[in-house]
Scaffold this active site. Structure first.
Site, PDB file in Angstrom:
ATOM      1  N   LYS A1184       1.051  -1.031  -0.072  1.00 37.52           N
ATOM      2  CA  LYS A1184      -0.214  -0.043   0.003  1.00 37.52           C
ATOM      3  C   LYS A1184       1.029   1.299   0.014  1.00 37.52           C
ATOM      4  O   LYS A1184       1.822   1.323   0.714  1.00 37.52           O
ATOM      5  CB  LYS A1184      -0.843   0.057   1.097  1.00 37.52           C
ATOM      6  CG  LYS A1184      -1.814   1.199   1.267  1.00 37.52           C
ATOM      7  CD  LYS A1184      -2.920   0.970   2.192  1.00 37.52           C
ATOM      8  CE  LYS A1184      -2.588   1.703   3.527  1.00 37.52           C
ATOM      9  NZ  LYS A1184      -3.398   1.684   4.580  1.00 37.52           N
ATOM     10  N   ASP A1265     -11.934   4.076   4.914  1.00 37.75           N
ATOM     11  CA  ASP A1265     -11.201   3.928   6.070  1.00 37.75           C
ATOM     12  C   ASP A1265     -11.651   4.828   6.943  1.00 37.75           C
ATOM     13  O   ASP A1265     -12.308   4.855   8.089  1.00 37.75           O
ATOM     14  CB  ASP A1265      -9.626   4.117   5.789  1.00 37.75           C
ATOM     15  CG  ASP A1265      -8.759   4.174   6.869  1.00 37.75           C
ATOM     16  OD1 ASP A1265      -9.110   3.870   7.921  1.00 37.75           O
ATOM     17  OD2 ASP A1265      -7.339   4.337   6.503  1.00 37.75           O
ATOM     18  N   LYS A1293      -9.194   0.000  11.628  1.00 36.00           N
ATOM     19  CA  LYS A1293      -8.347   0.097  12.657  1.00 36.00           C
ATOM     20  C   LYS A1293      -9.097  -0.174  13.781  1.00 36.00           C
ATOM     21  O   LYS A1293      -9.731   0.584  14.441  1.00 36.00           O
ATOM     22  CB  LYS A1293      -7.701   1.579  12.414  1.00 36.00           C
ATOM     23  CG  LYS A1293      -7.094   1.750  11.192  1.00 36.00           C
ATOM     24  CD  LYS A1293      -6.435   3.267  11.050  1.00 36.00           C
ATOM     25  CE  LYS A1293      -7.310   4.306  11.089  1.00 36.00           C
ATOM     26  NZ  LYS A1293      -7.882   4.612   9.864  1.00 36.00           N
TER      27      LYS A1293
END
Length: 1727
Positions: A1184, A1265, A1293
Site C-alpha cells: 500500500k 477507512d 483500525k
C-alpha cells in the site's frame, strides 16, 4: 345563551313513576311524567336542594388554598402565613387483581394504624399497580344509589366524540374516585370566604396527583348547593382513586390530616375507612358479559337529565417539578374531559355524555305495526339489556324486521356490509377486542352459508358470536320458495347453541323470545365461549305495514318493560376454596413445579390484558425461562427496568425458534417440566421440541375443556382461568434457583437475538423479516397489533422485537402513572388459521379493543377480503387502522416449505404461489382508502409514523419478492444456527458454569495499572500530519495490566492516533478514571462472545456510556480483558474468540496472516519504485502506497505507474489518499492509473458523499477507512450507505473504531456484502500487533464460515495492513514480535503461534517505559473552620501532588458527599491537586458548639454561610487561588464564590447549577416548599425521604443509570446527622438565596457551565445565564468574550458527573488548560 349558563350543571333527582299493569305503552323510549322542576333553577344564585338522605356523608377532606400560589395572593404574604405540605407516596407491590390491590392498601393502612405518624400534619398516599383492563366505570356503577359517601365520580379518558352509546360499545378507560381527601375552594363573592389566615398549599416530589372539579363554580359541601360565581372554583382529590392508563392502572388511597384544624389523623383515618368500606363493599367482579348490563342499569337509575353545557375541568394538581407560582389559577387547567358523571352529594349530580337515553325510561311495543315488528323489537331490546349493542347488518328482505329494529334502537350501534362473509369476520374481530359478542343479522339462503368461515373461526378459538338469521316460515320450506334453504342446525357442531324460533305469532308468549335470547347469550359467553345461532322465521309483511295482533302475547312482561334489566339473569356460582389454600389438584401441580430441575414456562395465545398481567407476575414469581408466543402479548412486551424484579429475574427466551435450529442446543435443552399457559403455539419448531422431550411432565392451563394437544404429550390438563391459576401459584413460595442450564439458555438466546438483529439491520433492502421488526418497534402502548396468517404471523413471531429500556424505578414509574411494562395486545385468527376475512376481523378488533390497530397481512390475504375495505371505509365508532400489506405477488409461504425444493417453478407459480399483478393501490382508490407504497426501510418508517400521527385509516403496501424473501429467510436461519452452535460450543469448552450451579462464573478484577511507553521509530509515521523536519520519531502510548482475582494477568495496549480526536493527556485521564472504576468489578466470562457483550458490560458494570470511552482506551481495555480470560482458560486469543467445529470440516483459515507492506511515497517515482521492489523481494505480496501528498495528482499517478512497471502484475497494489483530494483531483488521478490494476484506493475524496460517484466515474475500486472511524454508535446505519459493489474493502483500525467488538461487527458486515475486511494497525507496538494478528485470523475464519453459509466463492486470503511493524526500532516486549517471510510460501506472514507466545509470556521492556501508575491513595482528614461562633469540622478527600499551583476544589450537591467526586478527581489529578469535601451537614463533616447547643440550631447554613466556610477552608489549604467545581447545590456555592470571592477563585465550573430565582414570589414559595421537605426528612427519616426525592422528574435520567441503586444506597450510608441535613435543605433553599443574575453581568471570573442533554430545565437556565452574560457584554462593555463557556453533555440528565463522567473530565481539562493559558498570558504581559 346567557353567560350565566356557562360552567353550570345541576342534575335534580327525579322520582321515577313506573307504568301500572295494563297502562298505555308508548312506541318509543320516553321520560315518564314527573313534576317538573322550577324553570331554569340554575339561573338563581343558589340551586334548589332536595331532601337529603340523612345517612349520606359528603366527605369534605382537608381544606387547602391550592396546589399552586397565585401571585396576587402571595405577594403581600409573610413567610409565616404560607405553609406547604409535602406529599409522601408509598408504592406497594403490583397486585394480581383490583381486589388484591385494595387488600394491599387496606393492609398498609392497618400497619399505619399500628404505627401512627408522629407528625401533627401529613399528606400520605398509597399507590399500587393493578391490571390494566377498564374497571373504573364498572366500579362507579357498582356504587349504591343511596350512597353513604360523596363525592363519587367517573371521568372518561375518551377524546373521540364520546357518547352514552360509546360507553356500551367497548371498554372506556377513565378514572373512578370516591370521597375527598383534599379540596381546594374559593368563593369569589367573599373577600375572605372561609379561607384560613395561613395559606396552605401542596408540594410534590414525584407523583402527579390529579384534582377534579370546576371553575367559576362555588359548591357548598355543607348545604349541598352549587352556584355560578365567576372567579370561584371547587376541586377535590379523592380518597380512593382508580386511574386507568394505557398499559397499567393505578389504584391510589390518600390520607390527609392536620391536628390544628380539628382534622386529626384519627378523624382522617375514620373518614378514609368509610370511603374504603363503601368502595370495597360495592365492588362487583363483573364478568365481561355483564359489564355493559351493569352500566346500563346503573346509569338509568340515576334518573337525572344532564346539562351538556358543563365540562368537567381536571388538572394536574401536583405535577412533579411543576409550577408553584401562577398568575392565574386557570393556568393549571388541563383539557376538559368530555364524558363524566360526578355525584357531588345526594342531591347534586353533574354529568356530560353519560345519561342521554338513560333517565326515567320505560319500554313499549304497544304501537308496533305487526307481530314481526314486536318480536324483532323484543329481540333487539333484550340484546341491548344484556350488553350486546354492536350489530352487524347484511342487507336482505327477510331480515327487514330485525334490521329496522336494530337501526332504530337508541342504544344500538350498527354497521352494514353487503358481504356476509366479511361482516361475520368483522363481528369475530369485535368480539376479540371487546370479549363480548356482536350480533350478526342476515337474510335467508346462502347469505347464511356465507357466515360459515367466521363461525368456524369463532368456534375454534372460543370467540363469542351471535347469529340472527332470518328465514322463511315452515310452510315455505321444501316447497321451492325463493331463497329458502334448510337453515336448521345449518352450522352443525360449530355452534355452541342453536334454536329455531317459530314464526312470529301473537299466540306464542313473547317471554319465549326473551328467554331464548337470554339463553343464547349465556351459551355464547360462558366457558367455553363460542358462536350461537338463532334462526328467525318471518312471514310477510316484512315491512312496518299494519297487521292486527293482540297484546295478550305480552302477558307477564310488565315488570320487564318498566325496568332496564334482562328477563332472565344467569348466575355462575363457583365454589370458592375458602377453607383450604388450594384444591388438591393445584397442590399436585405445585409439587411438580417445586421438584423441577429444568422447567420452562410456555405462554401461548392470551386473550385479555389482565391475563397478560397475571402471566407476567407469575413468570417473575417462578423464575423459569419464559417462551412467549407472539399472541401472548408478552412477546412484544415493552419492559422497563423500572420493574427490576422482572428485568433481573425473568429470562425471556424470545428466539427459541431460531435457537432450535442448532442440533447441539436442541439435543441439550432436555426440559423435565413444561408449564404451558394458553393453548396455541405459533412456532412449529417449538412444538416439535416439546414433542421431543416426552416423556416429561407437561402441564397445560386454559379456560376451556377441549384437548389442544396435537402431539399427545400433555400429562396434566388444568381447566382454569389464567388469573385464577396464577393466583394459586403466587401464594406458593418456590425454592427454585437459577442454575447453569437456564444461564446457558439465556446466553445462547441473547447471542442469537443479537445475530438476528444484525442480519436484519445489515440487509440494505426492505425484507419481510425487517417489516416485522420495524412494525413491532413502532408499536406504542396505545396501539394493538393484528397479524394475519401464513407468513405474517410467523415473521412476527420470529423477528418481532420487544424492547427493554431503562427509564424509571418501580416507584417512580407507578407514581408518574407510567407502566413499568407496556402490554402490546397482539391477536390473530388462529382458530382455523385461514387467510379469509382478515381485514374485516382487524377492523372489528379495532372497534372492540378501542385502540389504534396496525394490521399486518400478505397480499393474497388482502385480496381474499377486499370487501373488508368497504367496512374499513365506514369508520364507525373506532380509532384509526393502519393495514400493512406485504405484496410479494403471491403466496410466499410455499417458498419456505419442502414442496418448493421438489416442484418445478411453473407449477409453483400457478398452483401454489398463485402469482398475480393486481393493483392494491387501485383497490384502495376504489374504496376511497388512503394508500401508500413503500420500498425502503426509511419509507416504511415514515409511512408508519405518518399513519400513527394522523386520524385517517391507511393501507401501506410493502413491495417484496418471493425469491428474495425465501433467500433471506434461509440466510438468516443459517447464521442463527451457526451462532447458536458457536455460542454453545464456547460455553461447553470454557465451562463458564456448572449446570447445577446457581452462580454465573465471573471473576473480579483484583488490580489494574498502566505503563507509559515511548517507542523509537526507524522512520516517520505515514500520517500526513507528521512534522518531517524532525529527525527522531517516537510512538507513545500505554500498556494496561489487568489482574484477575485468580492471579491471571492480561495486557492491552492503548495507543491513541495523533490524527484522531484523542491525545495522550485525554487518554491518560480516562485510564486514571478506569483504574478507579474497574477495580473489584466482575468480568463476565461471556465477553469473548462479542456481539455487544462488551458494550453491555461497560454500561452495566462500569456505569459509563460505552460511547464515552475513547476508542483507543476501549480497544486496550478489551484486549487486556480478553488476554486475561484466554490465560485463565489456557487458550490463545484466537481460540478464545472462535471455537472451531472440526466435525463439520470447515476449512480453517491458515494459522498465518498475510501482511501488506506500507510505503510512504516520498521521493521520485524511481526511488519509490525501488523501495517497493525491495519489499517485494522481502516477500510482500501486497503493497500500500500513500498518495495525495504531492503538489498534483499527476505526480502521484506517475509514481504508481512506475511502481507497477517495476514490480509487475502479480503483486497486489493499493493506494491510500486519506481524504486529501477534491473530487476533481481524485478523478484526474483515477484517469491516469486506470490501467495500473489497483486492488483499491482508500478514501480518494474529501467529501464522503462523492465516494460512490468517484467509482462510477473512474471505475477504480474504493476502500473505506476514515469514513468508518468512530462509528461506535449505530455503525450499521452508517455502513448501509456503502453497499455499492464499487466499494470493495473496509479498512478497520481497531484502536480507531473502538476495539475488537466493533471491528468484528464491521468486518462481518463487509464480508456478508462480499467486501474485504482489512485489519490495519496504527503503528502499535508488538503487543497490539500480536492481538491484531489473532483478530485478523479470526476474521479470516469467520469469512470462511460466511462464504459457506451464503454459498459464496471463497476468495484468496486478505493481506492485512500490519506492515507498520517495520517502523519499530524497539518494542514494548523484551522479546519482540517476529514477522518474517515464510520459507515455504515465500510470502511475508505473521504467525498466530508467534503472536500467542508474545501475549502469553509478555514481559515489559523496561527500557522504553517512562512511568507507571497503579492509582493513588485518597488522603482523608478533617479541617476545623470557625465561623460566627460555630466550629465546622470539614471532612476532606485529597488526591494529587501537594502544591499550590493548580488546586481544584469539588463541591457536591444536596445529599451527596465528597465521595461522589473520587473517580473524577483521580482522573483530573494528573496535573492538579484535587480536593473534594463533605459540605456542612453532609457525610462525615460535623457542626459543633460545645458552649451552647442552641447556637447550632439558631445558626444558618445558607449558601452564603457555607460559601464563607468553604472560603476559609480553602485558605487553610492553599494561599493561592483555586478552581471551584460544583454540582447542583455545590454549583450554587461555586458560582457564589466565583462572583463574590474573585480574590480566591481563579475559575468556576458550574454543573447543573442556577444563579437562583429572580422572582420574590417564587422565592417565597420555594422557601415554604423546602421547609416542608425538611420537616418531611426529620419526621419520616432519610430512607423514606430518598424514595420520594429520587422519584422526582429531575432524576428521570439518573434512574436509568445501572448504578442508581448503589448511588442512593451511598446516600443512606454516608449521612447520619439527619437534622443537620434537613437544616441544610431549608437554609440553603434557592428561596433563601439572593439571586446572582445581576452579578453575572459584572463577573470577571471565567465560568464553565455544564448541563446534561436530557436536563431541559437546567439547559434553559444555562442558556439564560449565557444571554445574561453575553447580552450585557455586548451592550455594556462587560466582561471579555472568553469569560463564559457552556458545554452540553449527551446521554445524561441532571446528575451529569454521575451519569456520564468522562465527558465532564474532558471538559474540565480543556477549561483548566484555558485558565492556565490565560494565567501565563497575563504573567507574560506583566513581564
Amino acid at each position: 345563551m346567557s353567560t350565566s349558563l356557562k360552567s353550570q350543571a345541576l342534575l335534580l333527582k327525579t322520582t321515577l313513576f313506573l307504568p301500572r299493569s295494563g297502562a298505555q305503552f308508548r312506541t318509543r323510549r320516553s321520560f315518564p311524567c314527573t313534576t317538573p322542576p322550577p324553570p331554569l333553577p340554575f339561573l338563581c344564585r343558589s340551586f334548589l336542594r332536595l331532601p337529603r338522605n340523612p345517612r349520606c356523608k359528603v366527605v369534605r377532606g382537608m381544606r387547602f388554598d391550592g396546589p399552586a400560589v397565585e401571585v396576587s395572593e402571595v405577594s403581600e404574604m409573610e413567610d409565616g402565613d404560607l405553609a406547604v405540605e409535602t406529599c409522601i407516596t408509598r408504592a406497594l407491590p403490583p397486585a394480581l387483581t383490583l381486589e388484591q390491590g385494595i387488600e394491599k392498601i387496606r393492609e398498609a393502612v392497618e400497619d399505619l394504624k399500628l404505627n401512627p405518624p408522629s407528625t401533627s400534619s401529613g399528606f400520605l398516599r398509597f399507590q399500587v399497580a393493578v391490571p390494566p383492563s377498564a374497571k373504573a366505570l364498572n366500579w362507579f356503577c357498582s356504587q349504591p344509589e343511596s350512597s353513604a359517601v360523596f363525592p363519587l365520580f367517573f371521568l372518561s379518558k375518551e377524546t373521540n366524540d364520546p357518547s352514552y352509546k360509546s360507553l356500551l360499545l367497548n371498554e372506556t378507560r377513565g378514572v373512578f374516585g370516591i370521597g375527598s381527601a383534599v379540596y381546594f375552594a374559593r368563593d369569589s363573592s367573599s373577600a375572605c370566604g372561609d379561607r384560613t389566615q395561613t395559606k396552605r398549599y401542596l408540594s410534590n416530589e414525584s407523583t402527579p396527583i390529579m384534582a377534579y372539579g370546576f371553575v367559576d363554580i362555588n359548591f357548598d359541601t355543607e348545604l349541598s348547593i352549587m352556584k355560578n360565581q365567576p372567579g370561584s372554583y371547587y376541586f377535590f382529590i379523592p380518597q380512593i382513586e382508580l386511574n386507568e392508563c394505557q398499559g397499567i392502572s393505578i389504584l391510589s388511597a390518600t390520607l390527609v390530616w392536620r391536628d390544628t384544624c380539628l382534622s386529626t389523623f384519627e378523624k382522617a383515618l375514620h373518614s378514609f375507612e368509610l370511603s374504603l368500606l363503601q368502595a370495597t363493599s360495592h365492588l362487583w367482579p363483573t364478568p365481561v358479559n355483564c359489564y355493559t348490563r351493569n352500566i346500563l342499569s346503573t346509569l338509568r337509575k340515576l334518573n337525572a337529565v344532564e346539562d351538556i353545557i358543563t365540562p368537567l375541568v381536571y388538572m394536574n394538581a401536583l405535577s412533579p417539578g411543576g409550577k408553584y407560582v401562577v398568575d392565574n389559577f386557570k393556568e393549571l387547567e388541563a383539557p376538559s374531559s368530555r364524558q363524566f358523571c360526578v355525584r357531588l352529594s345526594a342531591d347534586v349530580v353533574v354529568a356530560r355524555n353519560m345519561l342521554d337515553q338513560a333517565s326515567g325510561v320505560c319500554y313499549s311495543v304497544q304501537d308496533c305495526a305487526n307481530i314481526n315488528t314486536v318480536w324483532a323489537s323484543l329481540i333487539v331490546e333484550e340484546f341491548s339489556r344484556l350488553g350486546l349493542t354492536y350489530f352487524c347488518l347484511a342487507p336482505g328482505s327477510r331480515s327487514s324486521p330485525l334490521a329496522v329494529a336494530a337501526s332504530t334502537h337508541p342504544l344500538i350501534t350498527c354497521i352494514p356490509c353487503f358481504d356476509e362473509r366479511s361482516l361475520a369476520f368483522h363481528a369475530v374481530g369485535y368480539a376479540r377486542g371487546s370479549r363480548k359478542p356482536a350480533v350478526v343479522i342476515t337474510s335467508s339462503g346462502t347469505a347464511v352459508s356465507n357466515l360459515l368461515p367466521a363461525v368456524v373461526e369463532a368456534y375454534q378459538d372460543f370467540i363469542p358470536l351471535l347469529l340472527l338469521t332470518a328465514d322463511r316460515p315452515s310452510e315455505l320450506q321444501d316447497a321451492g320458495a325463493n331463497q329458502a334453504i334448510n337453515q336448521v342446525k345449518h352450522f352443525g357442531s360449530f355452534v355452541r347453541f342453536f334454536f329455531s324460533l317459530p314464526a312470529a305469532a301473537d299466540c306464542v308468549p313473547a317471554r319465549m323470545v326473551l328467554t331464548t335470547v337470554d339463553s343464547a347469550v349465556h351459551w355464547a359467553t360462558s366457558s367455553p365461549c363460542g358462536p350461537v345461532h338463532i334462526n328467525c322465521p318471518f312471514r310477510e309483511p316484512l315491512e312496518n305495514s299494519p297487521s292486527e295482533w293482540t297484546s295478550s302475547c305480552l302477558k307477564g312482561l310488565d315488570f320487564w318493560m318498566s325496568s332496564a334489566e334482562p328477563f332472565t339473569k344467569y348466575f355462575d356460582v363457583q365454589c370458592a376454596h375458602a377453607c383450604t389454600d388450594s384444591p388438591q389438584e393445584i397442590i399436585d401441580i405445585v409439587n411438580l413445579i417445586q421438584t423441577a430441575n429444568k422447567g420452562i414456562l410456555l405462554i401461548g395465545a392470551i386473550h385479555t390484558v389482565d391475563e397478560m398481567w397475571a402471566v407476567l407476575l407469575l413468570a417473575k414469581h417462578l423464575l423459569w425461562p419464559v417462551v412467549a408466543d407472539i399472541l401472548s402479548g408478552l412477546r412484544l412486551r415493552k419492559l422497563l427496568t423500572s420493574f427490576p424484579e422482572i428485568e433481573d429475574n425473568t429470562i425471556f427466551i424470545d428466539h427459541l425458534d431460531h435457537v432450535l435450529l442448532s442440533d447441539f442446543v436442541s439435543d441439550w435443552i432436555n426440559i423435565d417440566v413444561i408449564l404451558q399457559i394458553g393453548s396455541r403455539i405459533t412456532s412449529q419448531r417449538v412444538s416439535k421440541m416439546l414433542e421431543g422431550f416426552f416423556p416429561c411432565s407437561y402441564i397445560m392451563v386454559d379456560n376451556h375443556p377441549f384437548r389442544y394437544d396435537p402431539s399427545h404429550i400433555v400429562t396434566h390438563r388444568v381447566q382454569s382461568g389464567i388469573v385464577e391459576f396464577a393466583n394459586h401459584l403466587l401464594k406458593v413460595e418456590f425454592t427454585y434457583q437459577r442454575n447453569g442450564w437456564s444461564t446457558y439458555l439465556q446466553v445462547v438466546n441473547l447471542m442469537v437475538g443479537r445475530e438476528l438483529s444484525f442480519q436484519i439491520s445489515a440487509e440494505y433492502s426492505l425484507t419481510e423479516p425487517q417489516v416485522a421488526r420495524i412494525i413491532s418497534e413502532a408499536l406504542s402502548y396505545d396501539t394493538a397489533l393484528f397479524v394475519g396468517n401464513s407468513m405474517a404471523i410467523r415473521d412476527a413471531d420470529m423477528y418481532g422485537h420487544g424492547w427493554s429500556r431503562c427509564t424509571h424505578n418501580t416507584s417512580a414509574m407507578i407514581l408518574n402513572s407510567e407502566p413499568f411494562f407496556r402490554l402490546i395486545w397482539v391477536v390473530g385468527n388462529r382458530g382455523a388459521s385461514g387467510i379469509d376475512g382478515l381485514i374485516s376481523t382487524a377492523v372489528g378488533f379495532a372497534v372492540g379493543c378501542n385502540k389504534r390497530v396496525i394490521c399486518v397481512i400478505g397480499d393474497v390475504s388482502f385480496l381474499h377480503d377486499t370487501n373488508g375495505l368497504a367496512i374499513l371505509n365506514q369508520r364507525v365508532s373506532r380509532k384509526p387502522i393502519t393495514v400493512v400489506v406485504i405484496n410479494n405477488h403471491g403466496g410466499a409461504i410455499f417458498s419456505l416449505l419442502p414442496i418448493a425444493e421438489r416442484t418445478e417453478e411453473r407449477i409453483l407459480n400457478n398452483y401454489f404461489y398463485t402469482s398475480h399483478n393486481i393493483s392494491i393501490r387501485s383497490l384502495c382508490m376504489a374504496h376511497s382508502v388512503k394508500h401508500l407504497e413503500v420500498q425502503t426501510k426509511a419509507e416504511l418508517h415514515d409511512a408508519l409514523f405518518s399513519s400513527q400521527a394522523e386520524e385517517d385509516d391507511c393501507v401501506i403496501e410493502v413491495s417484496s419478492s418471493i425469491d428474495a424473501n425465501a433467500t433471506f429467510h434461509s440466510t438468516v436461519r443459517k447464521f442463527a444456527c451457526q451462532v447458536a452452535d458457536d455460542t454453545f460450543r464456547f460455553l461447553l469448552r470454557c465451562r463458564v458454569q456448572d449446570f447445577e450451579s446457581d452462580v454465573v462464573s465471573c471473576l473480579k478484577v483484583r488490580s489494574i495499572k498502566y505503563f507509559t511507553f515511548r517507542l523509537p521509530l526507524r522512520a516517520p509515521p505515514t500520517m500526513s500530519t507528521v512534522d518531517h523536519n524532525k529527525t527522531i520519531f517516537y510512538r507513545e502510548g500505554f500498556i494496561l495490566s489487568l489482574s484477575l482475582e485468580d492471579g491471571r494477568v492480561g495486557y492491552g495496549e492503548v495507543s491513541p492516533l495523533d490524527i484522531s480526536k484523542e491525545n495522550l493527556i485525554d487518554v491518560e485521564e480516562q485510564l486514571r478514571f478506569l483504574l478507579h472504576q474497574i477495580e473489584g468489578t466482575e468480568i463476565s466470562c461471556f465477553l469473548p462472545l462479542l456481539k455487544g457483550s462488551f458494550s453491555s458490560w461497560i454500561w452495566s458494570n462500569l456505569g459509563i456510556p460505552p460511547s464515552s470511552l475513547f476508542t483507543s482506551v476501549r480497544c486496550g481495555l478489551e484486549l487486556a480483558i480478553l488476554n486475561s480470560l484466554a490465560t485463565r482458560h489456557g487458550l490463545d486469543l484466537l481460540s478464545l474468540l472462535h471455537v472451531q467445529d472440526d466435525e463439520e470440516g470447515i476449512a480453517e483459515a491458515p494459522p498465518k496472516v498475510k501482511i501488506c507492506g506500507l510505503v510512504d511515497s516520498d521521493g521520485t517515482p524511481t526511488e519509490v519504485a525501488d523501495v517497493v521492489a525491495a519489499l517485494v523481494k522481502e516477500g510482500f505480496a501486497a503493497i500500500k502506497l500513500k498518495v495525495a501528498r504531492r503538489g498534483s495528482p499527476t505526480h502521484d499517478a506517475e509514481v504508481i505507474q512506475e511502481v507497477r512497471k517495476k514490480i509487475g502484475d502479480q503483486i497486489e497494489l493499493r493506494v491510500d489518499a486519506n481524504r486529501n483530494w477534491t473530487y476533481e483531483e481524485a478523478i484526474q488521478f483515477g484517469s491516469l492509473v486506470k490501467d495500473c490494476d489497483l486492488q483499491y484506493i482508500e478514501e480518494p475524496v474529501k467529501d464522503e458523499g462523492d465516494i460512490i460517484k468517484f467509482f462510477e466515474e473512474s471505475g477504480l475500486p474504493v476502500a473505506l477507512d476514515e469514513t468508518i472511524d468512530c462509528i461506535q454508535e449505530n455503525p450499521l446505519n452508517i455502513l448501509m450507505k456503502y453497499t455499492h459493489p464499487g466499494i470493495v474493502a473496509i479498512v478497520i483500525k481497531p484502536s480507531v473504531v473502538g476495539g475488537f467488538e466493533s471491528a468484528a461487527l464491521i468486518a462481518q458486515w463487509a464480508q456478508q456484502h462480499e467486501k474485504m475486511a482489512v485489519i490495519s494497525s496504527t503503528f502499535e507496538s508488538g503487543l497490539g500487533l500480536s492481538a491484531y494478528i489473532h483478530l485478523s485470523c479470526y476474521l479470516e475464519q469467520k469469512n470462511a464460515e460466511i462464504c459457506k453459509l451464503m454459498s459464496n466463492k471463497m476468495g484468496p486470503s486478505v493481506a492485512h495492513g500490519l506492515g507498520t511493524y517495520q517502523w519499530l526500532k524497539e518494542d514494548v516486549a523484551t522479546t519482540p514480535l517476529k514477522i518474517s517471510c515464510n520459507p515455504y510460501s515465500g510470502i511475508v506472514e505473521a504467525s498466530v503461534a508467534d503472536a500467542n507466545r508474545l501475549l502469553q509470556s509478555f514481559q515489559i521492556n523496561r527500557m522504553i517505559i517512562h512511568g507507571d501508575y497503579t492509582g493513588e491513595e485518597v488522603r482523608r482528614y478533617r479541617l476545623p473552620v470557625d465561623f460566627n461562633g460555630i466550629s465546622y469540622y470539614i471532612n476532606v478527600q485529597e488526591i494529587g501532588q501537594i502544591s499550590h499551583d493548580n488546586v481544584l476544589v469539588f463541591l457536591h450537591g444536596f445529599l451527596g458527599t465528597g465521595e461522589d467526586w473520587i473517580a473524577i478527581t483521580k482522573a483530573a489529578s494528573r496535573g492538579a491537586r484535587c480536593i473534594s469535601i463533605d459540605l456542612p451537614g453532609h457525610g462525615s463533616s460535623r457542626i459543633l458548639n460545645h458552649d451552647d447547643e442552641n447556637a447550632i440550631l439558631e445558626s444558618s447554613l445558607s449558601i452564603e454561610v457555607v460559601a464563607e466556610v468553604v472560603r476559609k477552608l480553602i485558605h487553610e489549604i492553599t494561599p493561592e487561588k483555586v478552581t471551584v467545581i460544583g454540582y447542583s447545590m455545590g454549583a450554587r456555592i461555586a458560582l457564589f464564590m466565583a462572583l463574590r470571592f474573585p480574590d480566591k477563585v481563579n475559575g468556576a465550573v458550574v454543573i447543573s447549577g442556577s444563579p437562583g430565582l429572580k422572582d420574590e414570589v417564587a422565592r417565597k414559595i420555594r422557601r415554604a416548599v423546602d421547609d416542608s421537605r425538611a420537616r418531611f426528612l426529620v419526621s419520616y427519616g432519610l430512607d423514606r425521604f430518598l424514595d420520594s426525592w429520587y422519584a422526582g422528574q429531575l432524576w428521570n435520567s439518573l434512574r436509568e443509570h445501572p448504578k442508581f441503586n448503589q448511588i442512593v444506597g451511598s446516600r443512606l450510608h454516608h449521612h447520619e446527622d439527619v437534622p443537620s441535613l434537613a437544616k441544610v435543605l431549608s437554609d440553603s433553599s434557592t428561596g433563601r438565596q439572593q439571586p446572582l443574575w445581576d452579578d453575572l453581568k459584572h463577573s470577571k471570573t471565567p465560568l464553565l457551565i455544564i448541563v446534561g442533554g436530557k436536563d431541559e430545565k437546567f439547559k434553559r437556565i444555562a442558556q439564560d445565564m449565557s444571554y445574561e452574560i453575553h447580552g450585557y457584554r455586548e451592550n455594556e462593555n462587560g466582561p471579555p468574550s472568553d469569560i463564559y463557556e457552556m458545554v452540553e453533555i449527551p446521554n445524561c440528565g441532571h446528575a451529569v458527573h454521575l451519569e456520564n463522567p468522562l465527558p465532564v473530565v474532558g471538559a474540565l481539562r480543556r477549561f483548566l488548560t484555558r485558565l492556565n493559558q490565560t494565567r501565563v498570558a497575563l504573567q507574560t504581559r506583566m513581564l
